[in-house]
Design an enzyme around this catalytic site. Sequence first.
Site, mmCIF file in Angstrom:
data_model
loop_
_atom_site.group_PDB
_atom_site.id
_atom_site.type_symbol
_atom_site.label_atom_id
_atom_site.label_comp_id
_atom_site.label_asym_id
_atom_site.label_seq_id
_atom_site.Cartn_x
_atom_site.Cartn_y
_atom_site.Cartn_z
ATOM 1 N N THR A 132 -1.690 3.520 5.399
ATOM 2 C CA THR A 132 -1.171 2.794 4.259
ATOM 3 C C THR A 132 -1.945 3.056 3.001
ATOM 4 O O THR A 132 -2.536 2.173 2.449
ATOM 5 C CB THR A 132 -1.310 1.339 4.529
ATOM 6 O OG1 THR A 132 -2.685 1.187 4.803
ATOM 7 C CG2 THR A 132 -0.509 0.911 5.657
ATOM 8 N N VAL A 191 2.287 -5.042 10.696
ATOM 9 C CA VAL A 191 2.013 -5.187 9.259
ATOM 10 C C VAL A 191 2.556 -3.983 8.501
ATOM 11 O O VAL A 191 3.132 -4.129 7.413
ATOM 12 C CB VAL A 191 0.493 -5.373 9.006
ATOM 13 C CG1 VAL A 191 0.164 -5.227 7.527
ATOM 14 C CG2 VAL A 191 0.032 -6.738 9.512
ATOM 15 N N GLU A 192 2.417 -2.800 9.081
ATOM 16 C CA GLU A 192 2.841 -1.587 8.358
ATOM 17 C C GLU A 192 4.355 -1.502 8.174
ATOM 18 O O GLU A 192 4.817 -1.215 7.074
ATOM 19 C CB GLU A 192 2.345 -0.333 9.096
ATOM 20 C CG GLU A 192 0.837 -0.156 9.080
ATOM 21 C CD GLU A 192 0.282 0.122 7.683
ATOM 22 O OE1 GLU A 192 1.057 0.520 6.805
ATOM 23 O OE2 GLU A 192 -0.924 -0.075 7.488
ATOM 24 N N THR A 193 5.098 -1.687 9.262
ATOM 25 C CA THR A 193 6.538 -1.364 9.198
ATOM 26 C C THR A 193 7.458 -2.343 9.941
ATOM 27 O O THR A 193 8.625 -2.018 10.187
ATOM 28 C CB THR A 193 6.805 0.040 9.789
ATOM 29 O OG1 THR A 193 6.443 0.028 11.180
ATOM 30 C CG2 THR A 193 6.034 1.131 9.064
ATOM 31 N N TYR A 218 -5.921 -7.257 4.329
ATOM 32 C CA TYR A 218 -5.131 -6.458 5.275
ATOM 33 C C TYR A 218 -5.706 -6.589 6.690
ATOM 34 O O TYR A 218 -4.984 -6.849 7.651
ATOM 35 C CB TYR A 218 -5.140 -4.994 4.821
ATOM 36 C CG TYR A 218 -4.509 -4.045 5.799
ATOM 37 C CD1 TYR A 218 -3.131 -3.835 5.813
ATOM 38 C CD2 TYR A 218 -5.284 -3.345 6.729
ATOM 39 C CE1 TYR A 218 -2.546 -2.962 6.720
ATOM 40 C CE2 TYR A 218 -4.707 -2.479 7.635
ATOM 41 C CZ TYR A 218 -3.340 -2.293 7.627
ATOM 42 O OH TYR A 218 -2.767 -1.429 8.539
#
Length: 356
Positions: free
Chosen positions: A2, A139-141, A339
């Site tokens: 990210t 969290v990413e996708t 994050y």
Amino acid sequence: MTTQRLISSCLLGLASALSLGAGAAQPAPAAKTVQGSTPYGERADAMQMAADIAARHDLPVEWVRSTMAQARFLPQVPRLMTPAAQGAAKNWTVYRSRFVEPVRIRAGVRFWQANAAALARAEKTYGVPAEIIVGIIGVETIYGQQMGNFRVIDALATLSFDFPAAHPRAAARTEYFRGELEQFLRFTHRAGMDPFSLRGSYAGAMGMGQFMPSSWVKWAVDFDGDNRIDLFGSAADAIGSVANYFVAHGWKPGMPTHYPVVMRAQGSDLAALLAPDILPQFTASDMAARGVQLPSGAAAHPGPLALVKLENGAEGQPLYIAGTENFYAITRYNWSSYYALSVTELGQEVAAAMRR
Ligand SMILES: [Ca+2]
């Protein structure tokens, strides 16, 4: 991975003047070339870079040239690199609520159930717990639901040749993205992948774990055994690759990510504890001597710790935790303590929902 949030976090506090566009501050733009108006195939800098890439990696120069010539300028990408709204006060409670929420937790449960064998195998092979991997991909996708819709070649070409000049680190960022474009061309050619078919974030991050091209080259693995790496369609490949990334960035099997603390540190003690930021440099007894009480289990913690402060806006009380080397390892995926704690807490919530 990210890099997009990493990049936007570099812009915190920047004036909104940056969003006016590259030509906005210039008087008399009459004969001035408008950004993106010259195709990359007609730009000397792009075509020179194509020749250099071909020479460095022994790629067919015509293929590199024609691929770069077909890349399109994306006007929204430079704008996304300079988000004016990023200047707002940091707020952990708000940040957390975007990622640790019921829709993502339910999707995490389905992902874990569908990929339990690969997650268990990754945990055994790499020593990275399933819940950390589940936290990252969530969290990413949202488990592959939002992998980005920009053609990677377009995003990387735009960032390589039309990075916003007003950015304080424009030169370094341009170098970075040119390196990513080079790796992207190299690996798609080697792997026989169509470079125009791959889509990702506006920074060029790809697949369920949002790997940048250089991360794909260095750390992606074939974890389902079909002899190809597919971070878009193979959850197992994404799971193994995330775990392998963590191993390469110092993950220590069996170590917790962080401890809760009771804060009494003030003044110079607090300033000293916060000085190294998220880099772990204190023992549990250093922390205790400066007024940070750790849980009893942390007294025997084998490595250094960092006092991590997460703001809760201008009004709220900040949250403090003691981050371990594994908390730091999560921030190598995306350079933010907000994050890292979201990844950890989403993983915990999914694990808790799995047990119910
Ligand atoms: Ca595979």
